[in-house]
Scaffold this motif. Structure first.
Motif, short mmCIF file in Angstrom:
data_model
loop_
_atom_site.label_atom_id
_atom_site.label_comp_id
_atom_site.label_asym_id
_atom_site.label_seq_id
_atom_site.Cartn_x
_atom_site.Cartn_y
_atom_site.Cartn_z
N LEU A 37 -29.66 39.93 -66.19
CA LEU A 37 -28.40 39.19 -66.29
C LEU A 37 -28.36 37.95 -65.39
O LEU A 37 -27.94 36.88 -65.86
CB LEU A 37 -27.22 40.12 -65.96
N PRO A 38 -28.78 38.02 -64.14
CA PRO A 38 -28.78 36.80 -63.31
C PRO A 38 -29.61 35.67 -63.91
O PRO A 38 -29.19 34.51 -63.93
CB PRO A 38 -29.36 37.28 -61.98
N THR A 59 -21.47 29.76 -62.80
CA THR A 59 -22.63 30.61 -63.07
C THR A 59 -23.67 30.49 -61.98
O THR A 59 -24.46 31.41 -61.76
CB THR A 59 -23.27 30.25 -64.43
N ASP A 60 -23.68 29.35 -61.27
CA ASP A 60 -24.63 29.17 -60.17
C ASP A 60 -24.32 30.14 -59.04
O ASP A 60 -25.24 30.71 -58.43
CB ASP A 60 -24.56 27.72 -59.66
N LEU A 105 -25.13 38.27 -58.25
CA LEU A 105 -25.53 39.43 -59.04
C LEU A 105 -26.97 39.84 -58.74
O LEU A 105 -27.28 41.03 -58.69
CB LEU A 105 -25.39 39.10 -60.54
N ALA A 106 -27.84 38.84 -58.55
CA ALA A 106 -29.23 39.16 -58.26
C ALA A 106 -29.36 39.94 -56.96
O ALA A 106 -30.12 40.91 -56.87
CB ALA A 106 -30.05 37.88 -58.20
N PHE A 125 -39.16 34.28 -60.53
CA PHE A 125 -38.73 33.48 -61.68
C PHE A 125 -37.34 32.91 -61.45
O PHE A 125 -37.08 31.73 -61.68
CB PHE A 125 -38.76 34.33 -62.95
N GLY A 126 -36.43 33.76 -60.99
CA GLY A 126 -35.07 33.32 -60.72
C GLY A 126 -34.99 32.34 -59.57
O GLY A 126 -34.23 31.37 -59.62
N ILE A 127 -35.79 32.58 -58.52
CA ILE A 127 -35.79 31.69 -57.36
C ILE A 127 -36.25 30.30 -57.75
O ILE A 127 -35.73 29.28 -57.26
CB ILE A 127 -36.68 32.27 -56.25
#
Length: 232
Positions: A3-4, A49-50, A56-57, A66-68
């Motif tokens: 989700l994040p 969302t930012d 959430l993460a 990947f998210g970072i």
């Protein structure tokens, strides 16, 4: 994919839609919303969302490389698209936007070099403040627009000159006087606040860039001396 990261990807997909809303009459012709209301609503939703993806993460324990790496790219796309649209609509000076976007490219390049060496550069407090100031500034400037342009025609960026224009004097008289302020007065005030905050954005962008490069240099020095190079 979690989700994040989906929220981060959503922010990227919002960018082209935001540009269309800010630079065309799409929202007025097809949705029935004034351009400035649709633009600022869409931009603030994307900016929200930012904050949500990172929260959430961390809460779900879904922090990933990947998210970072993707999160700052999404932020830079959103902010760059919004600022360039503001320049096109004559709501922000090009030279200030060049400094802000140039800083984003410089930090992105630094992150790429760090990633190639096997470590990541987390967001600093100065970087987070820079992002917050950018969001607030862009929101004020978008809200102040009239038919896609500024409520006051002024070529001077220094805020001291802007505050001397007749429209600002009238808005201030209405604000402190018995006459009720109209929507144009509020837009003039928002525009003045936004142009003033733009100075803060430029300064905070340069300061946070200095912090990132300084941290990178110190880490490289520690690596050369065999010390721990983990970032804090």
């Amino acid at each position: 994919m979690n989700l994040p990261n989906l929220l981060t990807l959503l922010r990227i997909f919002i960018v082209p839609l935001l540009v269309v809303v800010l630079l065309t009459r799409f929202s007025e012709d097809y949705v029935g919303l004034p351009q400035h209301i649709a633009g600022v609503s869409l931009f603030l939703f994307a900016a929200t969302t930012d904050a949500m993806d990172g929260w959430l993460a961390r809460k779900r324990g879904q922090v990933s490389k990947f998210g970072i790496l993707l999160d700052p790219i999404a932020d830079k796309l959103l902010i760059s698209a919004a600022f360039i649209s503001l320049v096109e609509n004559r709501l922000a000076p090009a030279w200030a936007v060049v400094i802000v976007i140039g800083r984003e490219f410089a930090v992105s390049g630094l992150r790429a070099v760090a990633a190639a060496e096997g470590w990541t550069i987390p967001a600093s407090k100065a970087g987070k403040f820079k992002m917050f100031s950018q969001v607030v500034t862009i929101a004020f400037l978008i809200t102040s627009s009239v038919n896609g342009g500024p409520p006051v025609e002024t070529k001077a960026f220094p805020i001291i000159q802007f505050w001397t224009v007749p429209e600002m004097s009238i808005a201030l008289d209405h604000f402190f006087g018995p006459v009720e302020m109209n929507w144009l007065d509020w837009r003039v005030m928002f525009y003045g606040i936004g142009r003033g905050l733009l100075w803060l954005v430029v300064v905070s962008s340069c300061w946070s860039m200095y912090g990132y490069f300084r941290a990178f240099y110190l880490s490289q020095s520690r690596a050369g001396s065999g010390q721990d190079i983990s970032t804090k």
